[in-house]
Design a protein around this motif. Sequence first.
Motif, short mmCIF file in Angstrom:
data_model
loop_
_atom_site.label_atom_id
_atom_site.label_comp_id
_atom_site.label_asym_id
_atom_site.label_seq_id
_atom_site.Cartn_x
_atom_site.Cartn_y
_atom_site.Cartn_z
N ASN A 180 0.96 -1.16 -0.03
CA ASN A 180 -0.02 0.04 -0.08
C ASN A 180 0.91 1.38 0.01
N ARG A 181 0.68 2.02 -1.15
CA ARG A 181 1.98 3.11 -1.39
C ARG A 181 1.57 4.23 -0.15
N ILE A 182 0.39 4.26 0.38
CA ILE A 182 0.29 5.35 1.52
C ILE A 182 0.89 4.72 2.71
N TYR A 229 1.13 -1.67 -10.61
CA TYR A 229 2.76 -2.40 -11.11
C TYR A 229 3.04 -2.14 -12.62
N ASP A 230 4.15 -2.05 -12.61
CA ASP A 230 4.78 -1.76 -13.99
C ASP A 230 4.08 -0.54 -14.69
N GLY A 231 3.83 0.55 -14.08
CA GLY A 231 3.48 1.74 -14.17
C GLY A 231 1.96 2.00 -14.43
N LYS A 232 1.25 0.87 -14.15
CA LYS A 232 -0.21 0.52 -14.27
C LYS A 232 -0.86 1.43 -12.94
N GLY A 233 -1.92 2.28 -13.34
CA GLY A 233 -2.68 2.80 -12.03
C GLY A 233 -1.68 4.05 -11.69
N GLN A 234 -1.20 4.54 -12.69
CA GLN A 234 -0.43 5.90 -12.55
C GLN A 234 -0.89 6.78 -13.35
N ALA A 235 -1.00 8.05 -13.57
CA ALA A 235 -1.33 9.14 -14.27
C ALA A 235 -0.49 10.49 -14.10
N LYS A 267 5.12 14.53 -6.04
CA LYS A 267 5.70 15.33 -6.98
C LYS A 267 6.58 14.53 -8.26
N MET A 268 6.36 15.30 -9.40
CA MET A 268 7.32 14.58 -10.47
C MET A 268 8.47 15.10 -10.16
N LEU A 269 9.62 14.16 -10.30
CA LEU A 269 10.96 14.51 -10.06
C LEU A 269 11.56 14.41 -11.27
N THR A 270 12.78 15.35 -11.29
CA THR A 270 13.67 15.30 -12.50
C THR A 270 14.76 14.23 -12.17
N LEU A 271 14.80 13.16 -12.79
CA LEU A 271 15.68 11.97 -12.16
C LEU A 271 17.07 12.16 -12.87
N ASP A 272 18.17 12.11 -11.81
CA ASP A 272 19.62 11.72 -12.60
C ASP A 272 19.54 10.33 -13.02
N ILE A 273 19.03 9.36 -12.04
CA ILE A 273 19.33 8.17 -12.35
C ILE A 273 18.31 7.33 -11.45
N GLU A 274 17.91 5.96 -11.71
CA GLU A 274 17.32 5.25 -10.77
C GLU A 274 18.14 4.08 -10.71
N VAL A 275 18.03 3.77 -9.18
CA VAL A 275 19.05 2.58 -8.72
C VAL A 275 17.94 1.63 -7.81
N VAL A 306 14.30 -2.78 -2.68
CA VAL A 306 14.21 -1.12 -2.51
C VAL A 306 14.64 -0.51 -3.69
N GLU A 307 13.82 0.09 -4.36
CA GLU A 307 13.90 0.99 -5.64
C GLU A 307 14.19 2.44 -5.17
N PHE A 308 15.08 3.21 -5.71
CA PHE A 308 15.54 4.48 -5.26
C PHE A 308 15.48 5.34 -6.47
N ASN A 336 11.93 5.27 -3.67
CA ASN A 336 10.59 5.48 -4.38
C ASN A 336 9.73 4.26 -3.94
N GLU A 337 10.11 2.86 -3.84
CA GLU A 337 9.06 1.85 -3.44
C GLU A 337 9.83 0.71 -3.15
N MET A 338 9.24 -0.31 -2.24
CA MET A 338 9.85 -1.54 -1.96
C MET A 338 9.01 -2.57 -2.18
P1 ADP Z 1 5.75 0.46 -10.31
O1 ADP Z 1 5.03 -0.19 -9.00
O2 ADP Z 1 4.79 0.35 -11.42
O3 ADP Z 1 7.02 0.09 -10.41
P2 ADP Z 1 6.77 3.10 -9.52
O4 ADP Z 1 6.07 4.04 -8.55
O5 ADP Z 1 8.02 2.36 -9.37
O6 ADP Z 1 5.56 1.95 -9.65
O7 ADP Z 1 6.99 3.98 -11.03
C1 ADP Z 1 7.40 3.43 -12.20
C2 ADP Z 1 8.30 4.46 -12.81
O8 ADP Z 1 7.64 5.40 -13.37
C3 ADP Z 1 9.70 4.57 -11.98
O9 ADP Z 1 10.47 3.76 -11.94
C4 ADP Z 1 9.94 5.81 -12.50
O10 ADP Z 1 10.72 5.90 -13.72
C5 ADP Z 1 8.85 6.43 -12.84
N1 ADP Z 1 8.18 7.56 -11.82
C6 ADP Z 1 7.43 6.95 -10.74
N2 ADP Z 1 7.07 8.11 -9.91
C7 ADP Z 1 7.84 8.92 -10.28
C8 ADP Z 1 8.04 10.66 -9.83
N3 ADP Z 1 7.41 10.84 -8.83
N4 ADP Z 1 8.93 11.24 -10.50
C9 ADP Z 1 9.56 10.95 -11.46
N5 ADP Z 1 9.44 9.76 -12.15
C10 ADP Z 1 8.50 8.88 -11.40
#
Ligand code: ADP
Length: 369
Positions: free
Chosen positions: A94-96, A140-146, A170-178, A241-243, A253-255
């Motif tokens: 649960n993301r909350i 999951y896999d970007g589903k349920g997101q807008a 908040k939409m973040l400007t990402l350098d990289i995801e790890v 753990v996703e960062f 980001n999430e775990m």
């Molecule tokens: P999922 O459960 O689908 O993996 P995530 O929250 O990890 O959901 O989002 C999938 C991808 O979308 C992230 O790995 C990232 O690339 C992008 N993303 C998600 N949230 C943000 C955010 N707040 N700012 C920038 N990019 C994001």
Amino acid sequence: MLGGGQLGRFFVLAAHEMGYKVVVLDPDRNSPAGKAADEHLCAAYDDMQALERLAQTCAAVTTEFENVPADTLDHLSKFIPTRPNAACVSIAQNRIAEKTFLSDRGFSVGPFAAIRSAADIEAADPSLFPAVLKVARFGYDGKGQARVANVAEAKAAFESFKREACVLEKMLTLDIEVSVVLARDAAGRIAPFPVAENSHRNGILDVTIAPARISGALAAEATEMASGIAAELGYVGVLGVEFFISGGRLMVNEMAPRPHNSGHYTIDACVTDQFEQQVRILCGLPLGDARQHSRAVMVNLLGDLWYSQDAHHAHEPDWSRLFRHPGLKLHLYQKHHARPGRKMGHFTVLGESGDPVIDTAMDARLAIG
Ligand code: ADP
Ligand code: MG
């Protein structure tokens, strides 16, 4: 094993190599793990008869799927060790709950608001926009997101999600995801795998490079944060753990309370892989050596590849093109049908140094796609 997807399948294969038998519970008759298991209970995750059978035949239970009902894990834990436990899974599913847990315990997360009503959107800090609205559960896999630019768009997206509880990030400007995948045993010992660098396409993991091309200091910080989260949760099992790294700063980001797609490189590139660690922890064995012996690049293979020649009919890609590369390992998941966006397999390229491995992986992906 609760769940029958590819993560469960890799667990079954590891368990078999180590001399164990596995029962898989998954409602899908064609589940990849169910086909490999010693017994497949084809039933819902809350089917009491199936849970009774699991509790009677198994010595311990684990999961490959974070959306298993917490009640199922709670119920099973009355009879057999359940790793991870229901409390950990219910936070991660649960993301909350997840973001609240992390920020309450002092782990850095991006700016967010919990959204349970349209009024919560109106009350949200305007500096959150532009933002991403994500359903709190079952995404999951970007589903349920807008992606939403303002309050009006967020409210429209909330309606389209049927007013399910959400987080507004908040939409973040990402350098990289790890990401950091680690194993934590019942005694609290932690074996982290090297930090992985991830790139996504359409919200789905596309490529993982390991080790990540980040500074030693940032890698150490990510590993410490992931270990701290596991310890705070009292977590027993394999945790992913996703960062995000934004402006040089690490944020969680999430775990995932299970092995993680970004940890697939460990199958070929580490002394012990994430699935063997899951078996070891479940069975009360000592943790294996998590050292990485080869540089690795993992490329996900989605169902889209089956339709690259003909949009209406699925054609199996010509895998022989991949086997030209001596350091490439292909893993197909035995899924019944290829669908666009569906994870069908992956390959990992191994080597001694980073750049040639990346070049080979990109060549190989071009050759089949
Ligand atoms: P999922 O459960 O689908 O993996 P995530 O929250 O990890 O959901 O989002 C999938 C991808 O979308 C992230 O790995 C990232 O690339 C992008 N993303 C998600 N949230 C943000 C955010 N707040 N700012 C920038 N990019 C994001
Ligand atoms: Mg994710």
